[in-house]
Design a protein around this motif. Structure first.
Motif, PDB file in Angstrom:
ATOM      1  N   LEU A 140       0.831  -1.207   0.000  1.00 35.45           N
ATOM      2  CA  LEU A 140       0.000   0.000   0.000  1.00 35.45           C
ATOM      3  C   LEU A 140       0.863   1.253   0.000  1.00 35.45           C
ATOM      4  CD1 LEU A 140      -2.655  -1.031   2.666  1.00 35.45           C
ATOM      5  CD2 LEU A 140      -2.990  -0.907   0.192  1.00 35.45           C
ATOM      6  N   ALA A 142       1.721   5.205   1.051  1.00 33.33           N
ATOM      7  CA  ALA A 142       1.467   6.054   2.216  1.00 33.33           C
ATOM      8  C   ALA A 142       0.148   6.786   2.020  1.00 33.33           C
ATOM      9  CB  ALA A 142       2.607   7.044   2.395  1.00 33.33           C
ATOM     10  N   ALA A 144      -2.811   5.350   2.383  1.00 31.35           N
ATOM     11  CA  ALA A 144      -3.876   4.376   2.174  1.00 31.35           C
ATOM     12  C   ALA A 144      -4.463   3.956   3.520  1.00 31.35           C
ATOM     13  CB  ALA A 144      -3.342   3.162   1.427  1.00 31.35           C
ATOM     14  N   THR A 145      -5.681   3.410   3.477  1.00 27.71           N
ATOM     15  CA  THR A 145      -6.361   2.973   4.693  1.00 27.71           C
ATOM     16  C   THR A 145      -6.434   1.456   4.731  1.00 27.71           C
ATOM     17  OG1 THR A 145      -7.689   4.990   4.810  1.00 27.71           O
ATOM     18  CG2 THR A 145      -8.504   3.076   6.025  1.00 27.71           C
ATOM     19  N   LEU A 146      -5.914   0.877   5.805  1.00 29.83           N
ATOM     20  CA  LEU A 146      -5.886  -0.570   6.010  1.00 29.83           C
ATOM     21  C   LEU A 146      -6.851  -0.950   7.119  1.00 29.83           C
ATOM     22  CD1 LEU A 146      -4.580  -3.421   5.639  1.00 29.83           C
ATOM     23  CD2 LEU A 146      -2.900  -2.714   7.372  1.00 29.83           C
ATOM     24  N   ALA A 163       2.598  -1.027   9.690  1.00 31.36           N
ATOM     25  CA  ALA A 163       1.851  -0.240   8.707  1.00 31.36           C
ATOM     26  C   ALA A 163       1.974   1.254   8.987  1.00 31.36           C
ATOM     27  CB  ALA A 163       0.383  -0.664   8.698  1.00 31.36           C
ATOM     28  N   ARG A 164       1.832   1.630  10.251  1.00 38.75           N
ATOM     29  CA  ARG A 164       1.927   3.046  10.604  1.00 38.75           C
ATOM     30  C   ARG A 164       3.312   3.604  10.281  1.00 38.75           C
ATOM     31  NH1 ARG A 164      -1.034   6.407  10.439  1.00 38.75           N
ATOM     32  NH2 ARG A 164      -0.306   7.619  12.216  1.00 38.75           N
ATOM     33  N   ILE A 168       0.764   4.358   6.590  1.00 41.75           N
ATOM     34  CA  ILE A 168      -0.557   3.811   6.263  1.00 41.75           C
ATOM     35  C   ILE A 168      -1.515   4.082   7.422  1.00 41.75           C
ATOM     36  CG2 ILE A 168      -1.830   1.668   5.795  1.00 41.75           C
ATOM     37  CD1 ILE A 168       0.875   0.610   4.603  1.00 41.75           C
ATOM     38  N   ARG A 169      -2.726   4.508   7.110  1.00 41.49           N
ATOM     39  CA  ARG A 169      -3.756   4.718   8.133  1.00 41.49           C
ATOM     40  C   ARG A 169      -4.368   3.358   8.474  1.00 41.49           C
ATOM     41  NH1 ARG A 169      -9.612   6.178   7.991  1.00 41.49           N
ATOM     42  NH2 ARG A 169     -10.077   7.336   9.908  1.00 41.49           N
ATOM     43  N   ASP A 209      -8.934   0.567   1.678  1.00 44.42           N
ATOM     44  CA  ASP A 209      -8.092   0.201   0.534  1.00 44.42           C
ATOM     45  C   ASP A 209      -7.596  -1.247   0.601  1.00 44.42           C
ATOM     46  OD1 ASP A 209      -7.997   2.835  -0.776  1.00 44.42           O
ATOM     47  OD2 ASP A 209      -6.953   3.447   1.053  1.00 44.42           O
TER      48      ASP A 209
END
Length: 309
Positions: A140, A142, A144-146, A163-164, A168-169, A209
């Protein structure tokens, strides 16, 4: 004789026992370690009930030692092993169980433990490597929402932080009792339970996402409805065929020392805190496993064993 916590047949907690076993001998490509700490994970009790990881075949020999994650000190190396010597502090995945005073590790998926990383935290990193693999599998960008299900457990804690660190959100689904933990990871907490999918939609009005699922079953099926591109749906909580029916996939594991070193570097840099919240001695391994099996553990549970060489 060295002690180990085992299960004597497939079944429930009644099959578990603390026993004495001969010290294992390393075969080709293996290292024997005196275990300092062992991570406790849901897969441990699942294996006790007969669950097999993808690719596993054949029957277990009983008694079978529980556990998969280990950190310890090398005692002996098997034929063909290079890069490790007695006295080295290492961590990795146990070949045949880690809730023990001595365990065998495959040298190819074992890494040296940095001095700045405690043995207790090191014992959590083999499963954190699964989190690392999955986040990088999704690739993903930067911003994007996971969506992360099972966000309050040991793997979920690692997924959220990795992820953070990539910008990534994360929207993390976990019980209300784990709200503070999830939010401390920089994730948006959504309470699990009936109606959770609607709560995710409210928390992420611009959409999801990708999905990293750690629960499986109905939760995975509901999560699949929240993502438009099903190729960005991965799970470590359900069999591959279940994920594939939904258009997704299992988490693809690299299973090598390179990934182990990468997660160790994240931990040393402060980007990955294993959040070990409960520790137990080997003699209380049953209590440790119940804490995880009951689904109420916040973060990571570890057995501190500390065998003297």
């Amino acid at each position: 004789m060295p002690k180990a916590y085992v299960f004597t047949r497939y079944g429930g907690p009644e099959t578990e026992a603390l026993v004495e076993l001969d010290r294992p001998r390393p075969g080709p490509g293996e290292v024997l370690v005196a275990v300092r700490a062992a991570g406790v994970n849901p897969v441990d009790f699942k294996q006790r009930t007969g669950y097999r990881r993808p690719g596993e075949s054949g029957e277990r020999t009983f008694p079978a030692v529980l556990g998969n994650e280990v950190s310890g000190v090398v005692v002996e190396t098997g034929e063909g092993v290079t890069g490790f010597a007695p006295g080295d502090e290492v961590f990795g995945t146990a070949v045949a169980g880690g809730y023990a005073e001595y365990a065998l590790l495959a040298a190819g998926i074992t890494a040296h433990r940095p001095d700045a990383l405690s043995a207790t935290d090191g014992a959590t990193l083999p499963v954190a490597a699964a989190a690392y693999d999955g986040v990088h599998q999704l690739a993903l960008p930067a911003g994007a929402t996971l969506l992360l299900t099972g966000a309050g457990g040991g793997v979920g804690v690692a997924v959220a932080q990795i992820a953070r660190a990539l910008g990534i959100r994360v929207v993390g689904v976990a019980s209300e009792g784990k709200k503070d933990l999830v939010e401390s990871l920089g994730a948006v907490h959504v309470a699990s339970g009936p109606g959770w999918a609607d709560r995710v939609r409210a928390a992420a009005p611009d959409g999801i996402d990708a999905v990293y699922d750690l629960v499986g079953g109905d939760v995975l099926r509901e999560a699949a409805e929240l993502v438009t591109d099903r190729s960005r749906l991965i799970t470590a909580g359900a069999p591959a065929e279940e994920a594939e029916r939904l258009g997704g996939a299992r988490v693809l594991r690299a299973r090598d020392a390179v990934v182990l070193r990468a997660v160790a570097d994240l931990a040393v840099a402060g980007d990955l805190d294993p959040h070990v919240t409960l520790t137990f001695p080997l003699e209380r391994a049953g209590e440790a496993l119940r804490a995880v099996e009951g689904g109420h553990a916040r973060g990571k549970v570890v057995l501190e064993i500390g065998t003297a060489i």
